[in-house]
Design an enzyme around this catalytic site. Structure first.
Site, PDB file in Angstrom:
ATOM      1  N   SER A 177       0.831  -1.199   0.000  1.00 61.97           N
ATOM      2  CA  SER A 177       0.000   0.000   0.000  1.00 61.97           C
ATOM      3  C   SER A 177       0.872   1.258   0.000  1.00 61.97           C
ATOM      4  O   SER A 177       1.661   1.465  -0.914  1.00 61.97           O
ATOM      5  CB  SER A 177      -0.954  -0.046   1.193  1.00 61.97           C
ATOM      6  OG  SER A 177      -1.963   0.931   1.081  1.00 61.97           O
ATOM      7  N   ASP A 271      -9.953  -3.403  -5.509  1.00 61.17           N
ATOM      8  CA  ASP A 271      -9.053  -2.441  -4.868  1.00 61.17           C
ATOM      9  C   ASP A 271      -9.149  -1.134  -5.652  1.00 61.17           C
ATOM     10  O   ASP A 271      -8.870  -1.095  -6.850  1.00 61.17           O
ATOM     11  CB  ASP A 271      -7.618  -2.975  -4.901  1.00 61.17           C
ATOM     12  CG  ASP A 271      -6.608  -2.055  -4.238  1.00 61.17           C
ATOM     13  OD1 ASP A 271      -6.962  -0.907  -3.898  1.00 61.17           O
ATOM     14  OD2 ASP A 271      -5.458  -2.481  -4.073  1.00 61.17           O
ATOM     15  N   HIS A 301      -7.951  -4.770  -1.561  1.00 59.00           N
ATOM     16  CA  HIS A 301      -6.669  -4.160  -1.213  1.00 59.00           C
ATOM     17  C   HIS A 301      -5.893  -5.096  -0.292  1.00 59.00           C
ATOM     18  O   HIS A 301      -6.436  -5.667   0.657  1.00 59.00           O
ATOM     19  CB  HIS A 301      -6.948  -2.833  -0.510  1.00 59.00           C
ATOM     20  CG  HIS A 301      -5.759  -1.961  -0.317  1.00 59.00           C
ATOM     21  ND1 HIS A 301      -5.057  -1.413  -1.368  1.00 59.00           N
ATOM     22  CD2 HIS A 301      -5.141  -1.527   0.815  1.00 59.00           C
ATOM     23  CE1 HIS A 301      -4.073  -0.678  -0.894  1.00 59.00           C
ATOM     24  NE2 HIS A 301      -4.090  -0.738   0.419  1.00 59.00           N
TER      25      HIS A 301
END
Length: 326
Positions: A177, A271, A301
């Site tokens: 991320s 995501d 995600h």
């Protein structure tokens, strides 16, 4: 890391972008469908529903910082720590004493405002124990106390030191991320300063575009069980500080990809950030960077860390990359 392809159900088009067809024809497993439903019931997305909620959250963390102590590493992992340029840095190694000699620098996610958490440490423990590598885990300072203009060069300098000390050992940078975005920005910094690249970049659901300006973003955000647009934009704004959010330190998708390390990228179609992973792979490929993109249908995600068949498959690929077997 021997990476030289885009992993999708269909070939890349001449313009470097994949076709609009489904990334994988099988669709998500029943376990993934259950996880998606469960994630939608948890408060993660609600916390990102507005800029105000993110600002409140950041203020609370500034007054009472979360612990960064290792938790969830599991058995067979030895941990030491030190400070590098004022940052806490943790080092893990197999407690058996056996190691491949390879090194992983792990950059955690959390939108640049949240501290490393147990789920991140579980990945570090898995890498240490199952890949037999030594891990370096920097606890970089968080926004708004620290911003990209400080964090990116400092992360690059830390990577340079690790690379210098590693000798002939393989050094792989793994980020998830926000940490994956930081990994790309730091690699660009290394290149611009004339320093060597790591052996590879493993990017899990990378956040590389703080502008969130792809035309399909709202439609994807509607089915993303974790992320939402207003809060993600605000977290990026806090991290940008005095920089324009389009600056490559904040949005490394806008940076130069020539000369960067080979990339292994994981993303899923539930995501909100996944269009940027496609563009990242296309830009890297156009710049001559070997890249492998694992884009999985219906995955959220950070799916690579989830207890699903798709997550286990992704982790097996990541382990091979860390071992130098990719």
């Amino acid at each position: 890391m021997n990476i030289a392809k885009i992993v999708l159900a269909h070939d890349i088009q001449e313009d470097g972008r994949p076709p609009q067809a489904s990334p994988d024809d099988a669709g998500p497993s029943w376990q993934s469908r259950c996880i998606n439903a469960l994630l939608g019931l948890l408060p993660f997305k609600k916390r990102l529903a507005s800029a105000a909620s993110v600002r409140r959250h950041a203020r609370r963390l500034a007054l009472r910082p979360a612990s960064h102590e290792p938790t969830g590493l599991g058995r067979g992992v030895a941990v030491t720590s030190t400070h590098v340029a004022g940052w806490p840095v943790y080092y893990t190694a197999p407690s058996t004493g056996f190691s491949t000699g390879n090194i992983v620098v792990f950059l955690h996610g959390g939108g640049y405002i949240n501290e490393i958490v147990r789920a991140h440490w579980r990945i570090v423990g898995m890498l240490t124990r199952e890949a037999g590598v030594r891990c370096v885990v920097p606890i970089y300072p968080l926004a708004p106390r620290a911003t990209a203009s400080d964090v990116v060069p400092a992360t690059g300098a830390l990577l340079r030191k690790v690379l210098e000390q590693a000798g002939l050992a393989q050094v792989t940078v793994i980020g998830n991320s926000a940490g994956a975005g930081l990994a790309v920005a730091a690699a660009q910094w290394l290149r611009d300063q004339g320093y060597p690249q790591p052996s590879g970049l493993v990017l899990i659901s990378p956040g590389v575009n703080a502008l969130l300006d792809s035309p399909e973003r709202e439609a994807i955000a509607a089915v993303d069980p974790l992320l939402d647009i207003p809060g993600t934009l605000e977290g990026a704004r806090l991290y940008a500080g005095d920089l324009d959010p389009a600056h490559p330190y904040v949005s490394p998708l806008n940076g130069d990809f020539h000369g960067l390390a080979p990339m292994l990228v994981f993303s899923g179609t539930r995501d909100m950030l996944y269009p940027d992973s496609i563009e990242l792979a296309a830009k890297a490929r156009a710049a001559g960077v070997p890249v492998e993109l694992h884009l999985r249908k219906g995955q959220p995600h950070n799916y690579a860390g989830l207890p699903t068949p798709e997550g286990r498959e992704a982790r097996a690929t990541i382990l091979r990359a860390a071992q130098g077997l990719g």
